[in-house]
Design an enzyme around this catalytic site. Structure first.
Site, mmCIF file in Angstrom:
data_model
loop_
_atom_site.group_PDB
_atom_site.id
_atom_site.type_symbol
_atom_site.label_atom_id
_atom_site.label_comp_id
_atom_site.label_asym_id
_atom_site.label_seq_id
_atom_site.Cartn_x
_atom_site.Cartn_y
_atom_site.Cartn_z
ATOM 1 C CG MET A 171 -8.574 6.846 2.274
ATOM 2 S SD MET A 171 -7.586 7.083 3.785
ATOM 3 C CE MET A 171 -6.707 5.530 3.829
ATOM 4 C CG ASP A 216 -4.990 2.434 1.026
ATOM 5 O OD1 ASP A 216 -3.889 2.255 1.574
ATOM 6 O OD2 ASP A 216 -5.837 1.528 0.878
ATOM 7 C CB SER A 269 -0.866 0.005 1.262
ATOM 8 O OG SER A 269 -1.234 1.350 1.569
ATOM 9 C CG MET A 315 -10.936 -3.450 5.543
ATOM 10 S SD MET A 315 -9.525 -2.977 4.545
ATOM 11 C CE MET A 315 -8.725 -1.785 5.650
ATOM 12 C CG MET A 317 -11.130 2.685 2.311
ATOM 13 S SD MET A 317 -9.560 2.812 3.183
ATOM 14 C CE MET A 317 -8.467 2.973 1.772
ATOM 15 C CG ASP A 319 -5.637 -3.157 3.381
ATOM 16 O OD1 ASP A 319 -6.377 -2.392 2.724
ATOM 17 O OD2 ASP A 319 -4.531 -2.812 3.851
ATOM 18 C CG HIS A 348 -3.775 -1.776 -1.409
ATOM 19 N ND1 HIS A 348 -4.854 -2.609 -1.595
ATOM 20 C CD2 HIS A 348 -4.125 -0.901 -0.431
ATOM 21 C CE1 HIS A 348 -5.823 -2.274 -0.742
ATOM 22 N NE2 HIS A 348 -5.401 -1.243 -0.026
#
Ligand code: DX5
Ligand code: ZN
Length: 221
Positions: free
Chosen positions: A43, A41, A14, A143, A74, A182, A39
């Site tokens: 958000m 992320d 990540s 998660m 997310m 994750d 990965h």
């Protein structure tokens, strides 16, 4: 079946903890260090308190590497973002089960956009919630932290969910879906996670905080 068939656990660093101004070059560095996937992320500051990057950065990262990029959305409203992240070149788009009223339709839309359909579950969400969408799932992301931040403590009591995810996909899925984990993944819990059925290890701070990311990736494997 996952890694039992391929025999090789995939490591997906990540890049949340990387220099946010150099995500393309940092991703390339991680690819050269042996990463199997990147990965990313994403958000929105609503689903989680933090705001990170959009499809423009996803495109810069995807253009910088040859390995697949998984966009972990997310976000409160992923529907409107699917096409942009698919066009940006992401190989997998992972949405949260908790935000989708029409999760089955959303997962099928991700596939129609040409991407692997990923679904993530927060610590409180049972894996069984995904039973009836299992045929539409290519990657299930378990998660093991509460989403929003890197560097958090790994919630080890959730390992049982990894096995349940494997069983559910094998019984109700359509084919070769991957189980990914994750959150706080490192060299102390990687083996247990793989034994529990993890095919993909997402790892942020353990890899990107390491002096030698290649050695850290090797240790995970
Ligand atoms: C958390 C993110 C994770 C995080 C992992 O919301 O989804 O991907 O970046 O970072 P570590 O491995 O440091 O927990
Ligand atoms: Zn993530």
């Amino acid at each position: 079946m996952g890694h039992m068939v391929t025999g090789r656990v995939l490591v997906a660093p990540s890049i949340l903890g990387c220099d946010q101004g150099s995500l393309a070059s940092e991703s390339r560095r991680l690819q050269d260090a042996g990463a199997d996937m990147i990965h990313l992320d994403v958000m929105d500051g609503v689903f989680v308190p933090v705001l990170t990057v959009g499809s423009g950065v996803a495109g810069a990262v995807a253009r910088a590497v040859e390995i697949p990029v998984d966009a972990h959305l997310m976000v409160q409203n992923p529907d409107g973002l699917v096409d942009a992240f698919a066009e940006a070149g992401c190989s997998c788009i992972t949405v949260h089960a908790e935000v989708a009223v029409h999760l089955d339709r959303l997962l099928r839309r991700i596939r129609e956009a040409g991407c692997m359909a990923g679904v993530a579950v927060n610590p409180a969400t049972p894996v069984d919630f995904l039973r009836w969408v299992a045929p539409a799932v290519d990657l299930m992301l378990i998660m093991t932290v509460n989403p929003g931040y890197g560097g958090q403590e790994h919630l080890a009591h959730l390992h049982g969910k990894v096995s349940m995810a494997r069983e559910l996909l094998d019984s109700f899925g359509g084919g070769e879906a991957l189980v990914a984990v994750d959150g706080g993944v490192n060299d102390e819990n990687a083996e247990q996670l793989v034994r529990a059925g993890a095919d993909v290890l997402v790892s942020g701070s353990f890899v990107t905080g390491a002096a030698d990311p290649a050695e850290a990736i090797g240790r995970l494997r």
